[in-house]
Scaffold this motif. Structure first.
Motif, PDB file in Angstrom:
ATOM      1  N   MET A 122       0.841  -1.191   0.000  1.00 41.62           N
ATOM      2  CA  MET A 122       0.000   0.000   0.000  1.00 41.62           C
ATOM      3  C   MET A 122       0.879   1.246   0.000  1.00 41.62           C
ATOM      4  SD  MET A 122      -2.526  -1.444   2.991  1.00 41.62           S
ATOM      5  CE  MET A 122      -1.078  -2.105   3.846  1.00 41.62           C
ATOM      6  N   LYS A 123       0.317   2.343  -0.490  1.00 39.98           N
ATOM      7  CA  LYS A 123       0.999   3.633  -0.461  1.00 39.98           C
ATOM      8  C   LYS A 123       0.260   4.540   0.519  1.00 39.98           C
ATOM      9  CE  LYS A 123       4.280   3.149  -3.613  1.00 39.98           C
ATOM     10  NZ  LYS A 123       5.720   3.371  -3.331  1.00 39.98           N
ATOM     11  N   LEU A 124       0.605   4.426   1.800  1.00 34.97           N
ATOM     12  CA  LEU A 124      -0.061   5.222   2.823  1.00 34.97           C
ATOM     13  C   LEU A 124       0.546   6.613   2.949  1.00 34.97           C
ATOM     14  CD1 LEU A 124      -0.446   2.476   5.593  1.00 34.97           C
ATOM     15  CD2 LEU A 124      -2.061   3.121   3.798  1.00 34.97           C
ATOM     16  N   PHE A 125       1.854   6.721   2.646  1.00 36.19           N
ATOM     17  CA  PHE A 125       2.561   8.005   2.705  1.00 36.19           C
ATOM     18  C   PHE A 125       3.450   8.117   1.472  1.00 36.19           C
ATOM     19  CE2 PHE A 125       1.957   6.391   7.030  1.00 36.19           C
ATOM     20  CZ  PHE A 125       1.224   7.422   7.601  1.00 36.19           C
ATOM     21  N   ASP A 152       3.981  -2.680   3.440  1.00 35.28           N
ATOM     22  CA  ASP A 152       3.614  -4.062   3.112  1.00 35.28           C
ATOM     23  C   ASP A 152       2.908  -4.700   4.299  1.00 35.28           C
ATOM     24  OD1 ASP A 152       4.972  -3.587   0.787  1.00 35.28           O
ATOM     25  OD2 ASP A 152       6.661  -4.918   1.229  1.00 35.28           O
ATOM     26  N   LEU A 153       1.720  -5.244   4.047  1.00 40.52           N
ATOM     27  CA  LEU A 153       0.996  -6.023   5.036  1.00 40.52           C
ATOM     28  C   LEU A 153       1.095  -7.491   4.633  1.00 40.52           C
ATOM     29  CD1 LEU A 153      -0.829  -6.142   7.553  1.00 40.52           C
ATOM     30  CD2 LEU A 153      -2.797  -5.931   6.006  1.00 40.52           C
ATOM     31  N   LEU A 154       1.731  -8.313   5.496  1.00 42.51           N
ATOM     32  CA  LEU A 154       1.996  -9.718   5.191  1.00 42.51           C
ATOM     33  C   LEU A 154       1.308 -10.614   6.215  1.00 42.51           C
ATOM     34  CD1 LEU A 154       5.871  -9.414   4.644  1.00 42.51           C
ATOM     35  CD2 LEU A 154       4.061  -9.108   2.936  1.00 42.51           C
ATOM     36  N   MET A 155       0.888 -11.792   5.759  1.00 41.22           N
ATOM     37  CA  MET A 155       0.321 -12.776   6.684  1.00 41.22           C
ATOM     38  C   MET A 155       0.572 -14.179   6.152  1.00 41.22           C
ATOM     39  SD  MET A 155      -3.737 -12.116   5.975  1.00 41.22           S
ATOM     40  CE  MET A 155      -3.497 -10.353   6.274  1.00 41.22           C
ATOM     41  N   GLY A 156       0.645 -15.119   7.077  1.00 42.46           N
ATOM     42  CA  GLY A 156       0.899 -16.505   6.703  1.00 42.46           C
ATOM     43  C   GLY A 156       1.055 -17.362   7.947  1.00 42.46           C
ATOM     44  N   GLU A 183       2.406  -9.427   9.831  1.00 44.06           N
ATOM     45  CA  GLU A 183       3.544  -8.495   9.905  1.00 44.06           C
ATOM     46  C   GLU A 183       3.261  -7.267   9.050  1.00 44.06           C
ATOM     47  OE1 GLU A 183       7.459 -10.066  10.643  1.00 44.06           O
ATOM     48  OE2 GLU A 183       8.113  -9.214   8.734  1.00 44.06           O
ATOM     49  N   PHE A 184       3.720  -6.123   9.533  1.00 46.85           N
ATOM     50  CA  PHE A 184       3.567  -4.866   8.816  1.00 46.85           C
ATOM     51  C   PHE A 184       4.939  -4.224   8.676  1.00 46.85           C
ATOM     52  CE2 PHE A 184       2.355  -0.271   8.685  1.00 46.85           C
ATOM     53  CZ  PHE A 184       1.636  -0.318   7.493  1.00 46.85           C
ATOM     54  N   VAL A 185       5.303  -3.870   7.432  1.00 53.86           N
ATOM     55  CA  VAL A 185       6.635  -3.331   7.150  1.00 53.86           C
ATOM     56  C   VAL A 185       6.496  -2.008   6.408  1.00 53.86           C
ATOM     57  CG1 VAL A 185       8.937  -3.829   6.247  1.00 53.86           C
ATOM     58  CG2 VAL A 185       7.368  -5.718   6.784  1.00 53.86           C
ATOM     59  N   ASN A 186       7.238  -0.996   6.837  1.00 54.06           N
ATOM     60  CA  ASN A 186       7.320   0.277   6.134  1.00 54.06           C
ATOM     61  C   ASN A 186       8.734   0.462   5.601  1.00 54.06           C
ATOM     62  OD1 ASN A 186       4.685   1.477   6.365  1.00 54.06           O
ATOM     63  ND2 ASN A 186       5.086   1.757   8.546  1.00 54.06           N
ATOM     64  N   TYR A 187       8.862   0.651   4.271  1.00 59.20           N
ATOM     65  CA  TYR A 187      10.155   0.863   3.635  1.00 59.20           C
ATOM     66  C   TYR A 187      10.283   2.313   3.171  1.00 59.20           C
ATOM     67  CZ  TYR A 187      10.855  -4.203   3.153  1.00 59.20           C
ATOM     68  OH  TYR A 187      11.019  -5.537   3.390  1.00 59.20           O
ATOM     69  N   TYR A 188      11.432   2.884   3.473  1.00 57.95           N
ATOM     70  CA  TYR A 188      11.831   4.138   2.849  1.00 57.95           C
ATOM     71  C   TYR A 188      13.088   3.843   2.041  1.00 57.95           C
ATOM     72  CZ  TYR A 188      13.586   8.862   2.140  1.00 57.95           C
ATOM     73  OH  TYR A 188      14.056  10.008   1.556  1.00 57.95           O
TER      74      TYR A 188
END
Length: 233
Positions: A133-136, A142-146, A187-192
């Motif tokens: 997603m592009k929240l900012f 990235d929203l991940l699940m498993g 898991e939730f990941v924010n990348y810059y």
């Protein structure tokens, strides 16, 4: 287990032919503990008077956390519609803690200060799906699940205590570890750019006391995981 291996192989094969592949390294730590009726904040030591039998913690499954860490590599494929699928492979050393309040043997001692740290080591497989997603602006979220599979390598309890009578007792014991710790994970990941921060939660479904009878014999893992990610491409 055979179906799980097949899923992992299929993910790997699709990653090989994907159009946008990403490889990420992760260093993690967090709050690991046990939940369930058998998990506790305190326990007691059984002190042996036989040289061939070790002292041991009556119940080593602590509901408090100690230092844990992990090192992993993640392979994922990002589709044109920002759907994500992939696999993370990691080594994790996860530790829980509890207080020792008494020691029982030929003599019963009250304990001035004591603790047991239980450290479990795993090879961890985490096949996942998710959505980018592009929240900012400038941030990839990235929203991940498993479902992760913690393949048990070793488990050790480290105990140390000082009794009110001044006796100091410490030692290390091997503990039985399930072959597989099965844990749903989100898991939730924010990348810059190529660096990211992650937060995730794993809820274990494997009972570490399933072979024991009597009472509420349930101890299952809980892990709030924080990670620092470096994306290669």
């Amino acid at each position: 287990m055979r179906n799980t291996i097949l899923i992992i192989l299929l993910l790997t094969a699709q990653f090989s032919f994907g159009q946008k592949k990403q490889i990420t390294f992760q260093v993690s730590s967090g709050l690991f503990s046990f939940g369930g009726g058998s998990a506790g904040k305190t326990s007691f030591m059984n002190i042996s008077d036989v040289g061939t039998i070790s002292n041991y913690t009556n119940n080593p499954y602590g509901s408090k956390s100690s230092f844990s860490y992990g090192l992993g590599v993640q392979f994922q494929h990002l589709t044109r519609k920002n759907f994500i699928y992939g696999l993370q492979l990691s080594y994790e050393s996860l530790s829980s803690k509890l207080k020792i309040d008494n020691a029982y043997g030929e003599i019963t001692w009250s304990v001035e200060d004591g603790k047991t740290i239980l450290t479990n080591n795993f090879i961890n497989l985490f096949p996942f799906i998710g959505q980018r997603m592009k929240l900012f602006n400038g941030i990839d979220s990235d929203l991940l699940m498993g479902f992760e599979l913690g393949i048990g390598l070793s488990s050790k309890e480290h105990y140390s205590l000082t009794t009110n009578q001044g006796h100091e007792i410490s030692g290390i014991n091997e503990r039985k570890l399930p072959n597989i710790d099965f844990r749903p994970r989100i898991e939730f990941v924010n990348y810059y750019k190529n660096f990211g921060l992650s937060i995730g939660y794993s809820y274990g479904l494997t009972n570490y006391q399933s072979g024991l009878d009597g009472g509420d014999r349930e101890a299952k893992t809980r892990y709030l995981r924080f990670g620092l990610n470096c994306r290669l491409r």
